[in-house]
Design an enzyme around this catalytic site. Structure first.
Site, PDB file in Angstrom:
ATOM      1  N   GLU A 212     -24.612  54.502  21.578  1.00 35.90           N
ATOM      2  CA  GLU A 212     -23.632  53.383  21.572  1.00 35.90           C
ATOM      3  C   GLU A 212     -21.860  54.297  20.567  1.00 35.90           C
ATOM      4  O   GLU A 212     -21.098  54.881  20.611  1.00 35.90           O
ATOM      5  CB  GLU A 212     -23.622  52.544  20.147  1.00 35.90           C
ATOM      6  N   GLU A 352     -33.473  43.277   9.291  1.00 32.76           N
ATOM      7  CA  GLU A 352     -34.121  44.978   9.756  1.00 32.76           C
ATOM      8  C   GLU A 352     -34.914  45.111   8.235  1.00 32.76           C
ATOM      9  O   GLU A 352     -36.085  46.515   8.517  1.00 32.76           O
ATOM     10  CB  GLU A 352     -32.961  45.955   9.842  1.00 32.76           C
ATOM     11  N   HIS A 383     -17.804  21.630   8.946  1.00 36.85           N
ATOM     12  CA  HIS A 383     -17.185  21.240  10.053  1.00 36.85           C
ATOM     13  C   HIS A 383     -17.881  21.703  11.208  1.00 36.85           C
ATOM     14  O   HIS A 383     -17.255  21.673  12.520  1.00 36.85           O
ATOM     15  CB  HIS A 383     -15.965  22.153  10.262  1.00 36.85           C
TER      16      HIS A 383
HETATM   17  O1  F6P Z   1     -30.410  49.724  14.807  1.00 34.70           O
HETATM   18  C1  F6P Z   1     -31.015  50.872  14.019  1.00 34.70           C
HETATM   19  C2  F6P Z   1     -29.869  51.954  13.176  1.00 34.70           C
HETATM   20  O2  F6P Z   1     -31.332  52.701  13.381  1.00 34.70           O
HETATM   21  C3  F6P Z   1     -29.445  51.237  12.447  1.00 34.70           C
HETATM   22  O3  F6P Z   1     -30.509  50.770  11.088  1.00 34.70           O
HETATM   23  C4  F6P Z   1     -28.877  52.210  11.887  1.00 34.70           C
HETATM   24  O4  F6P Z   1     -27.843  51.625  10.635  1.00 34.70           O
HETATM   25  C5  F6P Z   1     -27.940  52.105  12.522  1.00 34.70           C
HETATM   26  O5  F6P Z   1     -29.300  52.566  13.696  1.00 34.70           O
HETATM   27  C6  F6P Z   1     -26.962  53.419  13.140  1.00 34.70           C
HETATM   28  O6  F6P Z   1     -27.879  54.372  13.433  1.00 34.70           O
HETATM   29  P1  F6P Z   1     -27.342  55.644  12.568  1.00 34.70           P
HETATM   30  O7  F6P Z   1     -26.043  56.113  11.379  1.00 34.70           O
HETATM   31  O8  F6P Z   1     -27.770  57.118  12.529  1.00 34.70           O
HETATM   32  O9  F6P Z   1     -25.908  56.275  13.849  1.00 34.70           O
END
Ligand code: F6P
Length: 546
Positions: A212, A352, A383
């Protein structure tokens, strides 16, 4: 003793200790909180504890001295004091990954080797942030930066975002935005009203492999390149990562890469360089104060006897309700609009960390672990979901969080806010009995028969437990202390449940499968899934080819 005997001894001692606590729970399940207050005029004082500017009033819980003693015995049997020492000393408490979880070293000056690394990066951050604020570091056109867009997800987003919102009333040097979702709507919204000449991007990713974050970073870079027309955009990108080489491959200039380390877990990381957007927005002093508040709570956690130790008390209360009253969720209700992101921050921290079902040595856990964390800011929740808290069928312990004063609040608001919070915690406790409900119907003109029939709908059982966490004001220091309190509470519970709070293997499978699904969506027919997934992929492909 052979392994089999050890195992059965351990199991039977767990059963015995659970039996003793279960008996206490059985006794208090039917107790009346109001009567406990009547029987002991000192109850509020007896069950109120303070540290680092935070006061925990746990008197409105279904607990008494005898039950608390049993819970304390449980903590002692789990060698809580020793386990706290290990955490603070930087021992490899994250056993499945063979590393420390030394986030406290980002706030304390120990253990020295970790604290020294933290200090050197913190000095670099201070220097960089001051240059940005003075306009010495600026964008491709020479104009100073006015906005920071933090690109990260999970711990690389939720902490800095929550702090930015919590301290909203503080003077801001720069405006901040947070982009986490791979859904393009997120970055599109952040870019829509950003000026490329004055926007600085912080690429926050411990691993620098998170899909992402990388996707959003690429989109940000294309947007900037498009606007800069060939001018050098390097100054617009800062990276925070434990994999500096990957940030370099992405193209971030080495002097703009701020390291973190594998001994800082993602959800415990905003105290590290991951918090650079906090320093950019509020200044280095505010960031330092945040850490100082957390350090005070760390010291309290490390040095205070278990009986007066806030994180230990809160952790044990969670175990009490989760394991002995069957509570499956925990509500977090801050009576401070600026703390409205706290519930979602704590979702990652607690769920987590402790959403696990095997012990540190790989055996099934004996009972429930982390509850589902949820909540919203008061008074909004009143509410919507408070109805269920008051009259629903679930037992839901609530943490009310209440900064008593707020100098930034316009005249007349704060007294109403405080009164609402106190009224909610009190009415959860007292409820309303049938006689009172019936009287109210009669007073409003109903006949006795009508009142009799309608009254049950108005009955509120009461006896619903809550903590009241108060502070004089929400400041960087008290916020730091509050977050450290919850971090340590999570650790305490992991010790009781004998689970590792610092790994998160459960999120990996989805990440792995996403790659296969993505390949299938682009026509790779080698991977075959279930018919549900296959049908959705086919539908997606059909729409793409239209
Ligand atoms: O969702 C898993 C995870 O590894 C979290 O523990 C972490 O905070 C997040 O993804 C983001 O990871 P990174 O900082 O390596 O992008």
């Amino acid at each position: 003793m052979n392994e089999c005997h050890e195992e059965s001894d351990r199991a039977s001692s767990r059963l015995t200790e659970q039996g003793a606590i279960a008996r206490e729970a059985g006794r208090l399940r039917t107790a009346s909180l109001e009567q406990l207050f009547e029987a002991d005029p000192e109850r509020a004082t007896r069950f109120t504890f303070s540290a680092a500017g935070i006061t925990l009033d746990m008197s409105k819980n279904l607990i008494d001295a005898q039950a608390l003693r049993q819970l304390m015995d449980l903590a002692s049997r789990r060698q809580m004091a020793e386990r706290i020492r290990e955490l603070i000393a930087g021992a490899p408490v994250n056993n499945t990954e063979g590393r420390a979880a030394a986030h406290t070293a980002l706030r304390l000056s120990e253990p020295v080797e970790f604290a020294a690394m933290a200090r050197s990066v913190s000095e670099r951050i201070d220097d960089y942030v001051r240059r940005v604020h003075s306009g010495n570091r600026c964008g491709y056109s020479g104009r100073p930066f006015t906005r920071v867009v933090n690109i990260g997800i999970g711990g690389s987003d939720l902490g800095p975002k929550m702090v930015a919102s919590a301290l909203q009333a503080h003077t801001a040097h720069l405006d901040t935005r947070f982009v986490s979702n791979v859904d393009g709507a997120d970055i599109a919204t952040a870019l829509a009203d950003s000026d490329p000449e004055t926007t600085l991007f912080v690429l926050a990713s411990k691993t620098f492999t998170t899909q992402e974050t990388l996707r959003n970073a690429q989109t940000a870079r294309s947007w900037l390149r498009g606007a800069a027309g060939g001018r050098d955009i390097d100054s617009h990108f800062v990276a925070v990562t434990a994999a500096p080489e990957r940030a370099g491959e992405f193209g971030v200039a080495p002097d703009q890469v701020f390291p973190m380390w594998d001994w800082v877990g993602g959800r415990y990381s905003f105290w590290s360089a991951i918090g650079i957007s906090i320093a950019l927005r509020f200044g280095c002093e505010a960031f330092a104060d945040l850490r100082a508040g957390a350090a005070e709570m760390d010291r309290h956690f490390a040095d205070t006897p278990l009986e007066r130790n806030l994180p230990v008390l809160m952790g044990l209360l969670g175990v009490w309700y989760g394991n002995f009253f069957g509570a499956q969720t925990q509500a977090i209700i801050p009576y401070a609009h600026n703390l409205r992101l706290l519930p979602s921050y704590l979702q990652q921290l607690e769920m987590e960390s402790n959403g696990k079902s095997v012990t540190r040595d790989g055996k099934p856990v004996a009972g429930a672990t982390a509850p589902v964390i949820w909540g919203d800011a008061g008074t909004n929740g009143q509410h919507s979901f408070h109805q269920l808290l008051h009259q629903g069928t679930h037992l839901i312990p609530v943490d009310f969080i209440l900064p008593l004063t707020n100098p930034a609040s316009p005249e007349g608001h704060q007294p109403l806010l405080v009164a609402n919070c106190l009224a909610q915690s009190r009415s959860l406790m007292t409820g309303k009995d049938l006689a009172q409900a019936k009287r109210e119907f009669i007073d409003s003109g109903c006949s006795d028969a009508e009142a009799q029939a309608l009254a049950p709908a108005k009955v509120m059982p009461g006896n619903r437990p809550s903590n009241l966490l108060m502070m004089d004001r929400l400041t960087p220091k008290t916020l730091g202390a509050l977050i450290a309190l919850y971090e340590h509470k999570v650790y305490v519970q992991s010790v009781i449940w004998d689970i590792n709070a610092f790994d998160q293997w459960g999120v990996e499978l989805g990440k792995q499968l996403c790659g296969d699904v993505l390949a299938a969506m682009s026509g790779d027919e080698t991977a075959v899934f279930d018919t549900s997934t296959n049908t959705a992929i086919t539908q997606y492909r059909a729409l793409q080819s239209q």
